[in-house]
Write a protein that holds these residues in place. Sequence first.
Motif: not given
Lengths: 219, 368
Positions: A126-142
């Motif tokens: 959906l959004q603009a971005g790259t692999l790194e954007t995807f990985l950023s969202r896998l950083v554990p919340p908190g």
Amino acid sequence: MPPRVSEKSPYRLLVEGKDDQHTVIHLLRRHGLDYDAPTPNLPYIHAAGGCTPLLESLTVAAKSYERLGILVDADQDPQNRWDEIRRRLEMVGVRLPEFATNGGTCVTGVNRPDSRIGIWLMPDNLQAGTLETFLSRLVPPGDSCWLFAATCTEEAGKMGAKFPKKYFSKAQLHTWLAWQAEPGMPFGTALTAACFASDTPKALDFVNWFKRLFLANSF
Amino acid sequence: MLRNINIEGYRGFDRLAIEGLKRVNLFVGRNNSGKSSVLEAAQIIASEGAIGGILSSLKRRGEIIPGNQAEGRTDEIDLPHLFHGHKIKLGSAFKLEGFNDRPVSITCEISTTSSNEARFPLLPGLDENEEDSAVGLNIIVDGAIKTRLPLSAFGTLPVDWTRRRPGNGTGLLGGDTVSNRPVRVVPAEGLAPQSMSLLWDGVALTPEEPKLIEALQIIEPGIERIAFLARETARPSAGIVVKLKDSDTRVPLGSLGDGVKRLLFLSLSAIHAACGYLIIDELDTGLHYSVIDGMWRMLITTAQRLDIQIFATTHSQDCVTALGRLHEDYPELAREVAVHRLEKGLAHSVCYEPGEISTAALQEIEIR
């Protein structure tokens, strides 16, 4: 570690580069799909050496494989990227919908019975971005350092660091990885070491798209 | 030039559609994907029903049952293997169609005759009583029954019929074409010495002779002239000698290696396929990868110059990737070529342009 799935496999996943290749392998491993002990139908993952060579090879690949997966960055203009993929695949008779499907696209391929083609635009179709954007969202919340990594990256930018703004996520991610138990792990290793969560909704979406495309009886 | 071919019920194919044929066509695919069968089908279509033209192919496959001169039995074609499913009964048929400026359709059908049925054109020399045998193979070209060949009780076809045909070209089993377009075949193992010698006779001292020398120079640039001497021997290149630059001693062709022989077979056959069709099995057999680029250039320019349509097979990745290089360096030649990939179970071939071949090579997509 290079996958033991043969490059002659009629199932292939095209990715832009090694980072994508390792991310996929290690993320799948966290979900029970192990390239070191491959189940049948695991695709050969081929790093095309960049987005342009990957896109240029689409027509040949679509004609040559029974099941083909395409994993590319949406970059700054996701619809543009999607339109280009759609245009190229039309040339060999593959019809894609007008917009990328949330959760990953799967369509019928050409030439062979049960041929399938699937597309995933990083980060989330959906959004603009790259692999790194995807990985950023896998950083554990908190995570205690993630926000601090963002702050540092911003500060560094103000102090004259040379990274272009569009690569902010990449810079932040590598900064954060520098502070892990093993500083400077590559993405794949970091995934295996569980620095990243692997079961966020988007991660699960990705794994499910992969399974639907290559492993399931129908998509 | 044929644009499309359709095959139904022939050998391993229930159905196969091949589209996008160009001047030069390379068929690739795994072993047993049907490449040789496609060549046979192309040969039969190109010669408009002359199934005798594939006799040597049948021999190679072991489908000729040897006769016995002492007992008066002739060689016979084990016919069922031409039919999908390897079995024949009344009504079994296979159909081969080609489309060029006009469609050509050949159906070979097993059927009966009775003396009440309309007389089919007979091969002269045929004993009329034999025509009444119960079961026969009808060869139907464009809707009209051209020939009827009686079968034995075992479904075999005596090869002896080739000798009963008249000399003027209506012998459909004998391999002559009805359309007057030559159909030349280059098998993987090359040509018999007598055949080569006969072909050479048509080239010596004609404007094609220097072209042929140029072809051989792809491998051995020092070749200046070639001659066929009268020799009694069965080895394929015995009796062929070559003059090399800077040497007065003539040298047997065989001493220059297999590649030169192969280029000689290809060139001689091509010259005799002018305005017709050239069918080549295992195109690059005996050729080192370093000369394949030169081979492609020679073959395509010859096909253009002499108006030949070529159907060839290969197992070799080198042969295919060379087309990618040809596309970079000589696009006007590369655009005459199409690569057709056959896969068991697919009802149509997958067609690749030479531009796609170079992309495939870059991305390690195997096409062969």
